[in-house]
Design a protein around this motif. Structure first.
Motif, mmCIF file in Angstrom:
data_model
loop_
_atom_site.group_PDB
_atom_site.id
_atom_site.type_symbol
_atom_site.label_atom_id
_atom_site.label_comp_id
_atom_site.label_asym_id
_atom_site.label_seq_id
_atom_site.Cartn_x
_atom_site.Cartn_y
_atom_site.Cartn_z
ATOM 1 N N TYR A 103 0.855 -1.174 0.000
ATOM 2 C CA TYR A 103 0.000 0.000 0.000
ATOM 3 C C TYR A 103 0.899 1.235 0.000
ATOM 4 O O TYR A 103 1.636 1.461 0.957
ATOM 5 C CB TYR A 103 -0.901 -0.033 1.227
ATOM 6 C CG TYR A 103 -2.097 0.879 1.157
ATOM 7 C CD1 TYR A 103 -3.072 0.717 0.173
ATOM 8 C CD2 TYR A 103 -2.263 1.893 2.084
ATOM 9 C CE1 TYR A 103 -4.170 1.543 0.115
ATOM 10 C CE2 TYR A 103 -3.366 2.718 2.036
ATOM 11 C CZ TYR A 103 -4.317 2.544 1.051
ATOM 12 O OH TYR A 103 -5.407 3.366 0.999
ATOM 13 N N VAL A 104 0.862 1.991 -1.089
ATOM 14 C CA VAL A 104 1.760 3.132 -1.265
ATOM 15 C C VAL A 104 1.005 4.429 -1.041
ATOM 16 O O VAL A 104 0.018 4.725 -1.727
ATOM 17 C CB VAL A 104 2.385 3.123 -2.683
ATOM 18 C CG1 VAL A 104 3.324 4.312 -2.850
ATOM 19 C CG2 VAL A 104 3.116 1.808 -2.939
ATOM 20 N N LEU A 105 1.467 5.203 -0.078
ATOM 21 C CA LEU A 105 0.939 6.539 0.195
ATOM 22 C C LEU A 105 2.050 7.520 -0.163
ATOM 23 O O LEU A 105 2.868 7.876 0.675
ATOM 24 C CB LEU A 105 0.548 6.689 1.670
ATOM 25 C CG LEU A 105 -0.438 5.668 2.224
ATOM 26 C CD1 LEU A 105 -0.614 5.871 3.716
ATOM 27 C CD2 LEU A 105 -1.760 5.754 1.502
ATOM 28 N N GLY A 106 2.080 7.898 -1.422
ATOM 29 C CA GLY A 106 3.142 8.759 -1.918
ATOM 30 C C GLY A 106 2.901 10.222 -1.618
ATOM 31 O O GLY A 106 2.003 10.587 -0.855
ATOM 32 N N PRO A 107 3.693 11.096 -2.227
ATOM 33 C CA PRO A 107 3.608 12.523 -1.944
ATOM 34 C C PRO A 107 2.283 13.157 -2.381
ATOM 35 O O PRO A 107 1.899 14.204 -1.860
ATOM 36 C CB PRO A 107 4.779 13.129 -2.714
ATOM 37 C CG PRO A 107 5.171 12.103 -3.708
ATOM 38 C CD PRO A 107 4.761 10.778 -3.167
ATOM 39 N N ASP A 108 1.560 12.516 -3.311
ATOM 40 C CA ASP A 108 0.285 13.074 -3.750
ATOM 41 C C ASP A 108 -0.893 12.578 -2.917
ATOM 42 O O ASP A 108 -2.036 12.936 -3.159
ATOM 43 C CB ASP A 108 0.050 12.791 -5.235
ATOM 44 C CG ASP A 108 0.171 11.323 -5.582
ATOM 45 O OD1 ASP A 108 0.655 10.541 -4.741
ATOM 46 O OD2 ASP A 108 -0.231 10.945 -6.694
#
Length: 120
Positions: A49-54
């Motif tokens: 689960y990726v919670l990137g900068p956006d």
């Protein structure tokens, strides 16, 4: 689209990238069906689960949906890799790890390939 599936993951692994505001509808239309489908075909299920900068935030109803995942039997889960540079979220995962029905690890965004390898 707040949740985008991550393609070409190893067997028994599902993954999503979150962006903007994640809502309960994102859970009911994307995340939950992916988890249910994976559980029908193979157990345990691993998650990236990726919670990137956006990524902005979870709505309150999405947080409620997230809590409901605790009801999935522990034996159904393998590993969960949370990939994020959001310090507060990473700290919250460490704080509440005992409530999460899986082995979980937090990775920085630059280590996404390592996170995928770890869940596999």
């Amino acid at each position: 689209m707040p949740l985008t599936p991550i393609p070409d993951l190893p067997a028994a692994t599902i993954g999503f990238r979150a962006s903007g505001v994640v809502t309960a509808e994102d859970y009911t239309t994307q995340l939950n069906p992916a988890i249910e489908s994976a559980l029908e075909h193979q157990q345990p299920v691993n998650v990236v689960y990726v919670l990137g900068p956006d990524f902005d935030r979870y709505s309150l109803d999405a947080m409620w949906q997230d809590l409901k995942l605790v009801q999935v039997p522990r034996s159904a889960w393998g590993r969960i890799a949370l990939v994020t540079d959001h310090k507060t979220l990473g700290e919250a995962v460490h704080l509440f790890a005992f409530l999460i029905p899986a082995e979980i690890r937090v990775f920085p965004v630059t280590a996404e390939p390592d996170a995928i390898a770890w869940v596999a």
